[in-house]
Design an enzyme around this catalytic site. Structure first.
Site, short mmCIF file in Angstrom:
data_model
loop_
_atom_site.label_atom_id
_atom_site.label_comp_id
_atom_site.label_asym_id
_atom_site.label_seq_id
_atom_site.Cartn_x
_atom_site.Cartn_y
_atom_site.Cartn_z
N TYR A 105 45.36 41.01 65.04
CA TYR A 105 43.88 40.93 64.42
C TYR A 105 42.35 39.89 65.27
O TYR A 105 41.40 40.80 65.14
CB TYR A 105 43.69 40.18 62.88
CG TYR A 105 42.86 39.69 62.04
CD1 TYR A 105 42.24 40.15 61.89
CD2 TYR A 105 42.98 37.88 62.44
CE1 TYR A 105 40.78 39.34 61.04
CE2 TYR A 105 41.70 38.04 61.22
CZ TYR A 105 40.90 38.05 60.56
OH TYR A 105 39.79 37.72 60.36
N ARG A 163 43.25 22.01 59.95
CA ARG A 163 42.28 23.09 59.94
C ARG A 163 41.30 22.33 59.03
O ARG A 163 40.80 21.03 58.83
CB ARG A 163 43.06 24.42 59.05
CG ARG A 163 44.23 24.58 59.49
CD ARG A 163 44.01 25.52 60.53
NE ARG A 163 45.19 26.27 61.50
CZ ARG A 163 46.41 25.17 62.06
NH1 ARG A 163 46.28 24.08 62.55
NH2 ARG A 163 47.29 25.96 62.38
N GLY A 201 53.36 30.39 66.06
CA GLY A 201 51.97 30.57 66.51
C GLY A 201 51.23 29.31 65.66
O GLY A 201 50.28 29.80 65.65
N1 LIG Z 1 38.29 34.68 54.40
C1 LIG Z 1 38.40 34.17 55.49
O1 LIG Z 1 39.08 33.05 55.85
C2 LIG Z 1 37.93 34.52 56.63
C3 LIG Z 1 37.87 34.15 57.82
C4 LIG Z 1 37.72 34.78 59.10
C5 LIG Z 1 36.92 35.58 58.96
N2 LIG Z 1 36.84 36.13 58.03
C6 LIG Z 1 36.13 37.70 58.44
O2 LIG Z 1 35.54 37.63 56.48
C7 LIG Z 1 35.31 39.26 56.73
C8 LIG Z 1 35.30 39.20 54.79
O3 LIG Z 1 36.56 38.29 54.84
P1 LIG Z 1 36.92 38.53 53.12
O4 LIG Z 1 37.99 37.31 53.10
O5 LIG Z 1 35.55 38.79 52.19
O6 LIG Z 1 37.63 40.13 53.30
P2 LIG Z 1 37.29 40.40 51.91
O7 LIG Z 1 38.75 41.65 52.21
O8 LIG Z 1 37.49 40.27 50.10
O9 LIG Z 1 36.23 41.06 52.02
C9 LIG Z 1 36.89 42.93 52.92
C10 LIG Z 1 35.80 43.86 52.51
O10 LIG Z 1 35.49 44.87 53.27
C11 LIG Z 1 36.30 46.75 52.49
N3 LIG Z 1 36.67 47.39 53.29
C12 LIG Z 1 37.41 47.13 54.23
N4 LIG Z 1 37.80 48.13 55.02
C13 LIG Z 1 37.19 48.51 54.41
C14 LIG Z 1 36.25 50.13 55.54
N5 LIG Z 1 36.60 50.50 56.91
N6 LIG Z 1 35.56 50.60 54.61
C15 LIG Z 1 34.29 50.02 53.86
N7 LIG Z 1 34.79 48.70 53.16
C16 LIG Z 1 36.10 48.99 53.84
C17 LIG Z 1 37.02 46.08 51.39
O11 LIG Z 1 37.14 46.49 50.32
C18 LIG Z 1 36.84 44.45 50.97
O12 LIG Z 1 36.02 44.60 49.18
C19 LIG Z 1 36.16 40.29 57.23
O13 LIG Z 1 36.30 40.79 58.05
C20 LIG Z 1 37.96 39.07 57.65
O14 LIG Z 1 38.36 39.38 58.55
C21 LIG Z 1 37.09 36.10 56.87
#
Ligand SMILES: NC(=O)c1ccc[n+]([C@@H]2O[C@H](COP(=O)([O-])OP(=O)(O)OC[C@H]3O[C@@H](n4cnc5c(N)ncnc54)[C@H](O)[C@@H]3O)[C@@H](O)[C@H]2O)c1
Length: 334
Positions: free
Chosen positions: A141, A221, A284
């Site tokens: 990831y 955290r 981890g």
């Molecule tokens: N939530 C956290 O604490 C956190 C922490 C660090 C990083 N992030 C990053 O932030 C971003 C958003 O996180 P989140 O918690 O809102 O996640 P989430 O899963 O709620 O949102 C991701 C969205 O992207 C859509 N999606 C995924 N792959 C897709 C594709 N190929 N085409 C179109 N749509 C697609 C999903 O349906 C979803 O609606 C992510 O990239 C995640 O890695 C989140």
């Protein structure tokens, strides 16, 4: 001028849409709904259900709208699953991101604000973690997010495409006045899991390790409120629009909270007792992960508002109490 939000039906992307719409920006969303919710798509946004890897829908979107900026949230983001299914993660987070960058290049879209992650740092030996801390992901990831950072860097060098990579720590809370919140299935984040316990949906909370070298022995955290996080995205967008150079920024609260403290805070906010059981440490899991977000404060002029854990938990609780099962079919109250 329009902003394309990739993953705008997800937890953080929907909060970005809310903020951009409040600023009267034109908002276009693409989301394949793999983890997102159509109910979280706000009125005023143009929604396309589709995948970044589908060239046909991407061409349709980029030709139909005058997209000038992109916010990219769409990804697979479960660390554990990424260890078991690395190819799936490379497919969505690297190939999907590559498809997006290619379309941006083709349609001459020059600015992108990207959701990166603290997982790019792996298990750093010192805290607070700054942007100078070496990026050494310990799972696919984090590695795929770093790969996107590299791709954006080289696109910036070659094509003048400017980016900000925002490395988030633990995002939590819900919008204080728009009815959107966090609904991941499965839920892996600590605060919503404890809230599900407060709602009686889980029997108890497992605390993984109480023998860490921290004051109460549990892991520490950094939790950042989703509204503060999105504020930083808006500032990052304005920074790029004003000609700011591509860069990487940490986004965290700067103060750490232990697992015990988070559970105690949820008990205080909800008035419910949270049964807890100590379980063995997870492989981890570093004892302390805290961000330094001084660079975002200095360069972007970011001023987070939700420093204390109580207010982060309160907004999350307000949403979870209203939506104990998360988003439900047919909710058209937005
Ligand atoms: N939530 C956290 O604490 C956190 C922490 C660090 C990083 N992030 C990053 O932030 C971003 C958003 O996180 P989140 O918690 O809102 O996640 P989430 O899963 O709620 O949102 C991701 C969205 O992207 C859509 N999606 C995924 N792959 C897709 C594709 N190929 N085409 C179109 N749509 C697609 C999903 O349906 C979803 O609606 C992510 O990239 C995640 O890695 C989140």
């Amino acid at each position: 001028m329009a902003v394309l939000i990739c993953g705008g039906a997800g937890y953080i992307g929907s909060h970005a849409a809310a903020e951009l719409l409040e600023r009267n920006e034109d908002v276009i969303i693409i989301d394949n709904l793999q983890t997102g919710h159509v109910e979280s798509v706000l009125k005023g946004a143009v929604f396309y259900e589709g995948d970044l890897r589908d060239e046909k829908i991407m061409d349709e979107i980029f030709s139909a709208h005058d997209i000038t900026d992109v916010m990219h949230f769409a990804a697979d983001s479960l660390v554990g699953v990424s260890m078991k299914e690395p190819l799936e993660y490379y497919d969505n987070n690297v190939y999907g991101a590559l498809c997006l960058l290619k379309k941006m290049y083709q349609y001459e879209v020059k600015r992108i604000v990207f959701s990166s992650t603290a997982a790019t740092y792996g298990e750093p030996e010192t805290v607070p973690i700054t942007e100078e801390t070496p990026a050494k992901p310990t799972n696919p990831y984090g590695q795929t997010k770093l790969a996107m950072e590299d791709m954006m860097h080289w696109c910036s060098e070659a094509y003048g495409m400017e980016f900000t990579a925002l490395r988030y720590f633990n995002v939590a809370g819900a919008h204080p006045h728009v009815d959107i919140g966090e609904d991941h299935k499965p839920e892996t984040h600590l605060i919503p899991i404890i809230l599900q316990t407060a709602l009686g949906q889980r029997e108890k909370i497992y605390v993984f390790g109480d023998d860490y070298p921290t004051e109460d022995g549990t892991c520490i955290r950094d939790y950042i409120h989703v509204k503060d996080l999105i504020q930083a995205h808006i500032l990052a967008l304005d920074y790029l629009r004003d000609g700011g150079a591509s860069d990487v920024f940490n986004l965290g609260n700067g103060s750490g909270f232990s697992v015990q403290e988070v559970i105690d805070t949820v008990e205080k906010v909800t008035g419910k007792t949270i049964p807890r059981e100590i379980a063995p440490r997870r492989a981890g899991d570093p004892p302390v992960l805290i961000a330094s977000s001084e660079k975002a404060k200095r360069v972007l002029n970011w001023k987070p508002e939700y420093a204390d854990l109580g207010s982060i938990v309160q907004t999350a609780w307000d949403w979870h109490r209203r939506h104990p099962q998360g988003y439900s079919e047919g909710d058209d109250s937005k």
